[in-house]
Design a protein around this motif. Structure first.
Motif, PDB file in Angstrom:
ATOM      1  N   GLY A   5       2.906  22.904  -7.955  1.00 24.11           N
ATOM      2  CA  GLY A   5       2.632  21.056  -8.241  1.00 24.11           C
ATOM      3  C   GLY A   5       1.718  20.797  -7.505  1.00 24.11           C
ATOM      4  N   ASN A   6       0.281  21.885  -7.821  1.00 25.11           N
ATOM      5  CA  ASN A   6      -0.813  21.832  -7.396  1.00 25.11           C
ATOM      6  C   ASN A   6      -1.165  20.982  -8.184  1.00 25.11           C
ATOM      7  N   THR A   9      -0.366  17.266  -6.043  1.00 24.27           N
ATOM      8  CA  THR A   9      -1.264  17.234  -5.267  1.00 24.27           C
ATOM      9  C   THR A   9      -2.534  16.948  -5.477  1.00 24.27           C
ATOM     10  N   VAL A  13      -4.405  13.841  -3.368  1.00 25.45           N
ATOM     11  CA  VAL A  13      -5.672  13.784  -2.692  1.00 25.45           C
ATOM     12  C   VAL A  13      -6.651  12.888  -2.948  1.00 25.45           C
ATOM     13  N   VAL A  36      -6.002  23.944  -5.668  1.00 31.32           N
ATOM     14  CA  VAL A  36      -6.405  22.321  -5.244  1.00 31.32           C
ATOM     15  C   VAL A  36      -7.329  22.298  -4.625  1.00 31.32           C
ATOM     16  N   PHE A 108      -4.265  17.446   3.504  1.00 33.90           N
ATOM     17  CA  PHE A 108      -3.110  17.751   2.815  1.00 33.90           C
ATOM     18  C   PHE A 108      -2.346  19.598   2.956  1.00 33.90           C
ATOM     19  N   GLY A 126      -1.332  14.843   1.048  1.00 40.71           N
ATOM     20  CA  GLY A 126      -0.628  15.133   0.077  1.00 40.71           C
ATOM     21  C   GLY A 126       1.204  14.695   0.494  1.00 40.71           C
ATOM     22  N   THR A 127       0.794  13.951   0.804  1.00 43.57           N
ATOM     23  CA  THR A 127       3.173  13.496   0.539  1.00 43.57           C
ATOM     24  C   THR A 127       2.237  11.552  -0.983  1.00 43.57           C
ATOM     25  N   PHE A 151       6.465  15.278  -0.037  1.00 46.32           N
ATOM     26  CA  PHE A 151       5.621  15.599  -0.460  1.00 46.32           C
ATOM     27  C   PHE A 151       5.104  15.790  -1.873  1.00 46.32           C
ATOM     28  N   ALA A 152       3.566  15.766  -2.588  1.00 40.68           N
ATOM     29  CA  ALA A 152       3.685  16.008  -4.068  1.00 40.68           C
ATOM     30  C   ALA A 152       3.627  16.575  -4.603  1.00 40.68           C
ATOM     31  N   CYS A 153       3.355  17.775  -4.027  1.00 37.43           N
ATOM     32  CA  CYS A 153       4.220  18.577  -4.603  1.00 37.43           C
ATOM     33  C   CYS A 153       5.553  19.219  -5.105  1.00 37.43           C
TER      34      CYS A 153
END
Length: 263
Positions: A5-6, A9, A13, A36, A108, A126-127, A151-153
Protein backbone atom coordinates in the motif's frame (compact mmCIF):
# COMPACT_ATOMS: atom_id res chain seq x y z
CA UNK A 1 1.57 -10.16 -6.03
CA UNK A 2 2.75 -8.48 -2.82
CA UNK A 3 0.97 -5.28 -1.80
CA UNK A 4 2.06 -3.01 1.05
CA UNK A 5 0.00 0.00 0.00
CA UNK A 6 3.00 2.32 -0.15
CA UNK A 7 2.25 3.86 -3.54
CA UNK A 8 -1.35 4.72 -2.74
CA UNK A 9 -0.44 5.97 0.74
CA UNK A 10 2.24 8.26 -0.68
CA UNK A 11 -0.21 9.56 -3.29
CA UNK A 12 -2.84 10.27 -0.63
CA UNK A 13 -0.35 12.11 1.59
CA UNK A 14 0.93 14.23 -1.29
CA UNK A 15 -2.55 15.20 -2.52
CA UNK A 16 -3.84 15.92 0.98
CA UNK A 17 -0.77 18.01 1.80
CA UNK A 18 -1.12 19.99 -1.41
CA UNK A 19 -4.82 20.52 -0.72
CA UNK A 20 -4.06 21.97 2.72
CA UNK A 21 -0.80 23.84 2.08
CA UNK A 22 -0.77 24.65 -1.63
CA UNK A 23 2.72 25.31 -2.96
CA UNK A 24 6.05 26.53 -1.57
CA UNK A 25 5.29 25.56 2.01
CA UNK A 26 7.98 25.17 4.66
CA UNK A 27 7.57 21.89 6.57
CA UNK A 28 9.36 19.57 8.97
CA UNK A 29 9.09 15.87 8.04
CA UNK A 30 9.49 12.96 10.46
CA UNK A 31 9.83 9.44 9.10
CA UNK A 32 11.60 10.83 6.04
CA UNK A 33 13.74 7.73 5.54
CA UNK A 34 10.77 5.35 5.14
CA UNK A 35 9.65 4.37 1.65
CA UNK A 36 6.53 6.51 1.87
CA UNK A 37 8.22 9.39 3.69
CA UNK A 38 11.04 9.66 1.17
CA UNK A 39 8.65 9.67 -1.77
CA UNK A 40 6.48 12.32 -0.12
CA UNK A 41 9.53 14.51 0.44
CA UNK A 42 10.75 14.19 -3.14
CA UNK A 43 7.36 14.79 -4.77
CA UNK A 44 6.44 17.77 -2.58
CA UNK A 45 9.79 19.39 -3.30
CA UNK A 46 10.01 18.63 -7.01
CA UNK A 47 6.35 19.17 -7.88
CA UNK A 48 5.25 21.89 -5.46
CA UNK A 49 8.52 23.60 -4.46
CA UNK A 50 8.28 22.76 -0.77
CA UNK A 51 11.15 23.61 1.56
CA UNK A 52 11.57 20.50 3.70
CA UNK A 53 13.67 19.69 6.76
CA UNK A 54 13.97 15.88 6.95
CA UNK A 55 14.40 14.26 10.35
CA UNK A 56 16.42 11.15 11.18
CA UNK A 57 18.44 10.11 14.21
CA UNK A 58 20.72 8.10 11.90
CA UNK A 59 23.77 10.05 10.71
CA UNK A 60 24.14 8.06 7.48
CA UNK A 61 20.56 8.81 6.49
CA UNK A 62 21.03 12.50 7.22
CA UNK A 63 24.06 12.42 4.93
CA UNK A 64 21.87 10.94 2.19
CA UNK A 65 19.28 13.69 2.75
CA UNK A 66 21.98 16.31 2.27
CA UNK A 67 23.40 14.60 -0.82
CA UNK A 68 19.91 14.63 -2.37
CA UNK A 69 19.52 18.35 -1.72
CA UNK A 70 17.44 18.27 1.48
CA UNK A 71 18.11 19.89 4.82
CA UNK A 72 18.54 17.35 7.61
CA UNK A 73 17.84 17.38 11.36
CA UNK A 74 18.82 14.95 14.09
CA UNK A 75 16.43 16.26 16.75
CA UNK A 76 12.78 17.27 16.98
CA UNK A 77 13.87 20.52 18.61
CA UNK A 78 15.36 21.56 15.28
CA UNK A 79 11.95 21.02 13.75
CA UNK A 80 10.41 23.33 16.36
CA UNK A 81 12.64 26.17 15.24
CA UNK A 82 12.15 25.42 11.52
CA UNK A 83 8.36 25.36 11.11
CA UNK A 84 5.03 25.00 12.90
CA UNK A 85 3.84 22.72 10.08
CA UNK A 86 4.92 19.09 10.52
CA UNK A 87 4.35 16.07 8.32
CA UNK A 88 4.43 13.15 10.74
CA UNK A 89 5.26 9.81 9.17
CA UNK A 90 6.65 8.02 12.21
CA UNK A 91 4.92 7.29 15.49
CA UNK A 92 6.99 8.88 18.23
CA UNK A 93 5.54 10.04 21.53
CA UNK A 94 8.12 12.82 21.70
CA UNK A 95 6.47 14.44 18.67
CA UNK A 96 3.52 15.40 20.87
CA UNK A 97 5.90 17.13 23.27
CA UNK A 98 7.90 19.13 20.72
CA UNK A 99 5.22 20.02 18.17
CA UNK A 100 4.99 23.84 18.17
CA UNK A 101 2.00 25.31 19.98
CA UNK A 102 -0.95 25.86 17.65
CA UNK A 103 0.79 24.08 14.79
CA UNK A 104 -0.57 21.92 11.98
CA UNK A 105 0.31 18.22 11.82
CA UNK A 106 -0.29 16.34 8.58
CA UNK A 107 -0.12 12.76 9.81
CA UNK A 108 0.21 9.40 8.11
CA UNK A 109 1.63 7.46 11.05
CA UNK A 110 -0.78 5.07 12.75
CA UNK A 111 -1.82 5.97 15.36
CA UNK A 112 -1.09 9.69 15.45
CA UNK A 113 0.62 10.96 18.63
CA UNK A 114 -1.50 14.03 19.34
CA UNK A 115 -4.19 12.63 21.60
CA UNK A 116 -3.56 15.24 24.32
CA UNK A 117 -2.62 18.25 22.18
CA UNK A 118 -5.91 20.01 21.53
CA UNK A 119 -4.06 23.07 20.24
CA UNK A 120 -2.67 21.14 17.26
CA UNK A 121 -4.64 20.86 14.04
CA UNK A 122 -4.38 17.22 12.95
CA UNK A 123 -4.89 16.34 9.29
CA UNK A 124 -5.22 12.60 8.70
CA UNK A 125 -3.40 12.18 5.40
CA UNK A 126 -3.15 8.38 5.28
CA UNK A 127 -6.87 7.67 4.92
CA UNK A 128 -9.35 7.73 2.06
CA UNK A 129 -13.12 7.98 1.98
CA UNK A 130 -15.37 5.40 0.38
CA UNK A 131 -19.06 5.41 -0.49
CA UNK A 132 -20.55 2.59 1.68
CA UNK A 133 -23.45 2.25 -0.76
CA UNK A 134 -21.04 0.88 -3.37
CA UNK A 135 -20.05 -2.06 -1.18
CA UNK A 136 -21.54 -5.51 -1.79
CA UNK A 137 -22.25 -5.79 1.93
CA UNK A 138 -21.71 -3.69 5.07
CA UNK A 139 -18.19 -3.57 6.47
CA UNK A 140 -17.78 -5.73 9.54
CA UNK A 141 -14.40 -4.37 10.58
CA UNK A 142 -13.15 -0.83 9.96
CA UNK A 143 -9.97 -0.65 12.10
CA UNK A 144 -11.61 1.79 14.52
CA UNK A 145 -12.37 4.15 11.63
CA UNK A 146 -15.76 5.48 10.57
CA UNK A 147 -17.77 3.39 8.14
CA UNK A 148 -16.80 5.65 5.24
CA UNK A 149 -13.08 5.76 6.08
CA UNK A 150 -10.36 3.34 5.07
CA UNK A 151 -6.59 3.39 5.39
CA UNK A 152 -4.97 4.02 2.01
CA UNK A 153 -2.70 1.01 2.49
CA UNK A 154 -5.78 -1.22 2.85
CA UNK A 155 -7.56 0.37 -0.10
CA UNK A 156 -4.47 -0.47 -2.15
CA UNK A 157 -5.32 -4.17 -2.03
CA UNK A 158 -8.65 -3.40 -3.73
CA UNK A 159 -6.89 -1.28 -6.31
CA UNK A 160 -4.35 -4.06 -6.94
CA UNK A 161 -7.17 -6.60 -7.44
CA UNK A 162 -8.78 -4.21 -9.90
CA UNK A 163 -5.52 -3.92 -11.81
CA UNK A 164 -5.07 -7.68 -11.95
CA UNK A 165 -8.62 -8.13 -13.18
CA UNK A 166 -8.02 -5.51 -15.86
CA UNK A 167 -4.76 -7.16 -16.93
CA UNK A 168 -4.48 -10.78 -15.68
CA UNK A 169 -0.94 -11.14 -17.02
CA UNK A 170 0.29 -8.22 -14.91
CA UNK A 171 2.09 -8.82 -11.60
CA UNK A 172 1.65 -6.12 -8.97
CA UNK A 173 4.49 -5.99 -6.45
CA UNK A 174 5.60 -3.37 -3.93
CA UNK A 175 8.76 -5.04 -2.69
CA UNK A 176 11.15 -2.26 -3.68
CA UNK A 177 11.13 1.50 -3.22
CA UNK A 178 8.11 3.59 -4.12
CA UNK A 179 8.29 4.97 -7.66
CA UNK A 180 7.24 8.66 -7.58
CA UNK A 181 6.18 8.38 -11.22
CA UNK A 182 3.64 5.66 -10.37
CA UNK A 183 1.80 7.12 -7.38
CA UNK A 184 -0.60 9.20 -9.50
CA UNK A 185 -1.81 6.16 -11.43
CA UNK A 186 -2.56 4.35 -8.17
CA UNK A 187 -4.59 7.28 -6.92
CA UNK A 188 -6.46 7.60 -10.21
CA UNK A 189 -7.39 3.90 -10.14
CA UNK A 190 -8.57 4.35 -6.55
CA UNK A 191 -10.75 7.30 -7.58
CA UNK A 192 -12.18 5.26 -10.47
CA UNK A 193 -13.25 2.68 -7.89
CA UNK A 194 -15.01 5.30 -5.76
CA UNK A 195 -12.33 6.22 -3.25
CA UNK A 196 -11.86 9.94 -2.56
CA UNK A 197 -9.39 12.19 -0.78
CA UNK A 198 -11.02 13.67 2.35
CA UNK A 199 -11.58 17.41 2.25
CA UNK A 200 -9.57 19.61 4.61
CA UNK A 201 -9.70 23.39 4.71
CA UNK A 202 -6.70 25.34 3.49
CA UNK A 203 -4.05 26.14 6.06
CA UNK A 204 -4.06 29.72 7.34
CA UNK A 205 -0.63 30.88 8.54
CA UNK A 206 -0.47 32.32 12.01
CA UNK A 207 -0.07 36.08 12.11
CA UNK A 208 2.77 37.09 14.38
CA UNK A 209 2.19 40.26 16.37
CA UNK A 210 5.42 42.21 15.88
CA UNK A 211 4.19 45.05 18.10
CA UNK A 212 4.43 42.81 21.14
CA UNK A 213 8.01 41.69 20.53
CA UNK A 214 9.62 40.39 23.73
CA UNK A 215 13.21 41.23 24.60
CA UNK A 216 14.91 38.52 26.70
CA UNK A 217 18.02 39.70 28.51
CA UNK A 218 20.36 36.76 29.01
CA UNK A 219 20.71 33.52 27.08
CA UNK A 220 21.01 31.21 30.06
CA UNK A 221 18.75 28.22 30.79
CA UNK A 222 15.81 30.39 31.89
CA UNK A 223 16.16 32.73 28.93
CA UNK A 224 16.34 29.84 26.47
CA UNK A 225 13.34 28.13 28.09
CA UNK A 226 11.33 31.33 27.84
CA UNK A 227 12.35 31.78 24.20
CA UNK A 228 11.27 28.22 23.43
CA UNK A 229 7.89 28.81 25.04
CA UNK A 230 7.37 32.04 23.10
CA UNK A 231 8.40 30.33 19.87
CA UNK A 232 5.78 27.61 20.36
CA UNK A 233 3.14 30.30 20.83
CA UNK A 234 4.18 32.29 17.78
CA UNK A 235 5.29 35.34 19.80
CA UNK A 236 8.14 37.30 18.26
CA UNK A 237 11.15 37.66 20.55
CA UNK A 238 14.84 38.58 20.69
CA UNK A 239 17.52 37.25 23.06
CA UNK A 240 20.29 39.65 24.16
CA UNK A 241 23.45 37.83 25.24
CA UNK A 242 26.92 39.36 25.43
CA UNK A 243 28.86 36.10 25.14
CA UNK A 244 29.72 35.08 21.60
CA UNK A 245 31.02 31.56 22.25
CA UNK A 246 28.68 29.00 20.71
CA UNK A 247 29.22 26.57 23.60
CA UNK A 248 28.36 29.13 26.28
CA UNK A 249 24.83 29.83 27.46
CA UNK A 250 24.88 32.97 29.55
CA UNK A 251 27.18 33.60 32.51
CA UNK A 252 25.80 30.90 34.80
CA UNK A 253 28.49 28.33 33.90
CA UNK A 254 31.16 30.67 35.28
CA UNK A 255 29.53 30.56 38.72
CA UNK A 256 28.71 26.83 38.93
CA UNK A 257 31.64 24.71 37.80
CA UNK A 258 30.94 21.21 36.56
CA UNK A 259 27.46 21.99 35.25
CA UNK A 260 26.54 21.93 31.57
CA UNK A 261 23.44 21.96 29.37
CA UNK A 262 22.55 18.45 28.22
CA UNK A 263 19.22 19.04 26.40
Amino acid sequence: SVIHGNHLTAAAVVETTHQVLGEKAKVFLTGASSKVGWTVACVLRDRYNFEILCHSTDAERRTIFNEKGFQAASTLQEGMAFSDIWIVGKYDRAVEKYMPYGGTAIVFSVPHPFQKRKDVRVVEAGTLHIDPSRLDKPRRFANKLRSYEIFACHAASIVAAHRLKRNPSERVDELGPVDPKEIDSWLQDAKDLGFTIPYYAEHKPKVRNERNKVIIIGGGPSGLALAGSLQRRGISHLILEQQTEKTSFGSWNRHFSGLEITT
